[in-house]
Enzyme design. Structure first.
Site, PDB file in Angstrom:
ATOM      1  N   ARG A 135     -32.460  59.407 121.155  1.00 31.23           N
ATOM      2  CA  ARG A 135     -32.933  58.719 122.259  1.00 31.23           C
ATOM      3  C   ARG A 135     -33.147  59.836 123.395  1.00 31.23           C
ATOM      4  O   ARG A 135     -32.165  60.829 123.772  1.00 31.23           O
ATOM      5  CB  ARG A 135     -31.819  57.906 122.772  1.00 31.23           C
ATOM      6  CG  ARG A 135     -31.675  56.466 122.226  1.00 31.23           C
ATOM      7  CD  ARG A 135     -30.809  55.465 122.652  1.00 31.23           C
ATOM      8  NE  ARG A 135     -30.549  54.445 121.533  1.00 31.23           N
ATOM      9  CZ  ARG A 135     -29.558  53.501 121.679  1.00 31.23           C
ATOM     10  NH1 ARG A 135     -28.746  53.473 122.586  1.00 31.23           N
ATOM     11  NH2 ARG A 135     -29.617  52.378 120.826  1.00 31.23           N
TER      12      ARG A 135
ATOM     13  N   GLU B 265     -18.373  51.130 126.556  1.00 33.52           N
ATOM     14  CA  GLU B 265     -19.024  50.455 125.412  1.00 33.52           C
ATOM     15  C   GLU B 265     -18.971  51.379 124.248  1.00 33.52           C
ATOM     16  O   GLU B 265     -19.320  52.544 124.281  1.00 33.52           O
ATOM     17  CB  GLU B 265     -20.581  50.275 125.997  1.00 33.52           C
ATOM     18  CG  GLU B 265     -21.304  49.584 124.934  1.00 33.52           C
ATOM     19  CD  GLU B 265     -22.666  50.070 125.061  1.00 33.52           C
ATOM     20  OE1 GLU B 265     -23.337  49.849 123.913  1.00 33.52           O
ATOM     21  OE2 GLU B 265     -23.384  50.382 126.114  1.00 33.52           O
TER      22      GLU B 265
ATOM     23  N   SER C 274     -22.711  47.131 121.124  1.00 34.05           N
ATOM     24  CA  SER C 274     -23.157  45.856 121.705  1.00 34.05           C
ATOM     25  C   SER C 274     -23.767  45.150 120.514  1.00 34.05           C
ATOM     26  O   SER C 274     -24.381  45.606 119.553  1.00 34.05           O
ATOM     27  CB  SER C 274     -24.474  46.335 122.525  1.00 34.05           C
ATOM     28  OG  SER C 274     -24.126  46.735 123.849  1.00 34.05           O
TER      29      SER C 274
ATOM     30  N   ARG D  31     -18.814  57.820 119.579  1.00 32.57           N
ATOM     31  CA  ARG D  31     -17.921  57.241 120.604  1.00 32.57           C
ATOM     32  C   ARG D  31     -16.768  56.923 120.056  1.00 32.57           C
ATOM     33  O   ARG D  31     -15.561  57.070 120.646  1.00 32.57           O
ATOM     34  CB  ARG D  31     -18.825  55.996 121.468  1.00 32.57           C
ATOM     35  CG  ARG D  31     -19.712  56.379 122.409  1.00 32.57           C
ATOM     36  CD  ARG D  31     -20.312  55.602 123.132  1.00 32.57           C
ATOM     37  NE  ARG D  31     -21.257  55.969 124.042  1.00 32.57           N
ATOM     38  CZ  ARG D  31     -21.663  55.316 125.096  1.00 32.57           C
ATOM     39  NH1 ARG D  31     -21.164  54.223 125.349  1.00 32.57           N
ATOM     40  NH2 ARG D  31     -22.622  55.837 125.923  1.00 32.57           N
TER      41      ARG D  31
END
Length: 429
Positions: free
Chosen positions: A262, A349, A352, A390
């Site tokens: 990304r 987060e 999702s 993460r």
């Protein structure tokens, strides 16, 4: 993408749903273009009928020796041919305008999604685990002594620039073990099919999962025009593109561990320290293709699959349902699962989990026949199960010790050959 017939039938409901997304009066332009498009198509069909009738009469006029009528009809046939071509071209232009508008509009939120402007109005729906306490000030992952030898941002910057990391030794091993753990649990306990996918895709795959045309700047494109995937949601979901899926195959539940890329074009200045937000990262993705009747159950099931990984690792987390202002472009409802990071003293987060209804299926033309044999679009769902980097951050920060070591979660030990900690000098012990 949206169903133009549904917009025609109830533009007020469409506008009300779009207003929850912060867009007003959308249907008027759509319906004006649609009306112009359909008028051109109708006119072309009428002209074609006139041409067909004149073509039949040409032969009759010639047979009876009526040269004037023959010449008139032949000229009419030629004129109608030009008129039809013009009208079809004009209809095609209107059709492309309509498609461009529909491709640029976000999905409609489900009625139970909370209204809100941003992340501050998300609603917590579940919380698990105890937030750890420390007898010292906990550090962020990149400042832990035992982690520093294995997390090299300077060398990565020399190779690739900012927002890249080079992992070595114990840290790299833990990172790999986390991905392996996720895959093994999802495939052996959660019933997902492991899939290895390409990381380069064509335009149509990115359009199918709504990365294009709206979010082109957030992804990387090669000189040959291929796109590096921002998530394997792109490849997994597009496996059913342009197809009729056998109803007996549904639900199709897949998982893949891939590199993801990304550009983070819209995140300048956010999370620049450490490896929380990187240009290249790894993710274990989950995708489900199902019938409309089962998509609600599948959404709850997929959320449970992601939460189960955190519980196996003993990491405290909370689950929130995103409000309309924070929800992603293609989602009808999204659960964000946020893991506790002691170094930041907050939840962040880590997954999702979204249900998209038939929004992506319309873009991909992926259908299934219902019990009566009538074609309908499938429903698609996607979710991180989990973001590996993460998860690594959470493991390191929650397990840190005052001397700079890291106690690794017991649930991860089987994937580490019995190793249980990272020593303060960076060794896996």
């Amino acid at each position: 993408m949206h169903d133009i017939r549904a917009i025609r039938e109830n533009p007020q409901a469409f506008d009300a749903a779009m207003a929850r997304r912060g867009l007003s009066g959308v249907s008027s332009e759509i319906l004006a273009i649609d009306e112009a498009r359909r008028a051109k198509i109708t006119a072309a069909e009428t002209a074609q009928a006139d041409r067909n009738a004149a073509s039949k009469d040409v032969g009759a006029a010639k047979a009876r020796g009526d040269n004037a009528e023959f010449d008139r009809l032949r000229a009419l046939v030629a004129d109608k041919k030009d008129e039809i071509a013009r009208l079809e071209d004009e209809a095609r232009v209107e059709d492309e305008r309509l498609r461009d508008i529909l491709l640029g509009l976000p999905n409609l939120p489900y009625p139970d999604v909370p209204d809100g402007r941003d992340e501050t109005e998300n609603v917590e729906v579940h919380k698990w685990g105890e937030v750890p306490t420390f007898d010292f000030a906990p550090k962020e992952h990149y400042d832990i002594a035992g982690v520093k030898p294995g997390m090299d941002f300077e060398t990565a910057a020399k190779l690739s620039g900012s927002r890249f990391v080079l992992l070595r030794g114990a840290v790299a091993r833990v990172h790999r073990a986390l991905a392996q753990m996720m895959l093994d649990i999802h495939t052996t306990e959660h019933g997902l099919t492991e899939t290895m996918t390409p990381v380069l895709v064509r335009d149509e795959a990115m359009v199918g999962t709504n990365q294009l045309p709206k979010f082109a700047e957030d992804s990387y494109q090669t000189r040959e025009g291929m796109w590096l995937i921002p998530t394997s949601e792109v490849t997994l979901t597009n496996t059913v593109r342009d197809s009729f899926v056998d109803a007996d195959r549904l639900p199709i539940r897949m998982t893949a561990h891939t590199q993801c890329f990304r550009s983070e074009a819209g995140s300048a200045g956010k999370d620049t320290a450490g490896m929380l937000r990187q240009h290249q990262f790894e993710k274990v993705e989950m995708v489900t293709i199902c019938t409309p009747e089962t998509s609600e159950d599948e959404h709850a099931r997929m959320r449970g699959c992601a939460e189960a990984i955190l519980e196996r690792l003993g990491l405290a987390y909370r689950t929130v349902v995103l409000c309309t202002g924070d929800m992603g472009f293609g989602a009808r409802r999204t659960y964000d699962i946020e893991v506790w990071l002691p170094g930041q003293d907050t939840y962040r987060e880590i997954s999702s989990v979204s249900t998209c209804g038939d929004f992506q299926a319309r873009r991909m033309n992926a259908r299934v026949r219902d019990a009566d044999g009538k074609p309908q679009f499938v429903h698609t769902l996607n979710g991180s199960g989990l973001a590996v980097g993460r998860c690594l951050i959470a493991v390191l920060e929650n397990g840190q010790t005052e001397d700079g070591g890291v106690i690794l979660p017991e649930g991860l030990h089987p994937w580490l050959g019995g190793k249980t900690r990272i020593a303060p000098d960076g060794r896996l012990a």
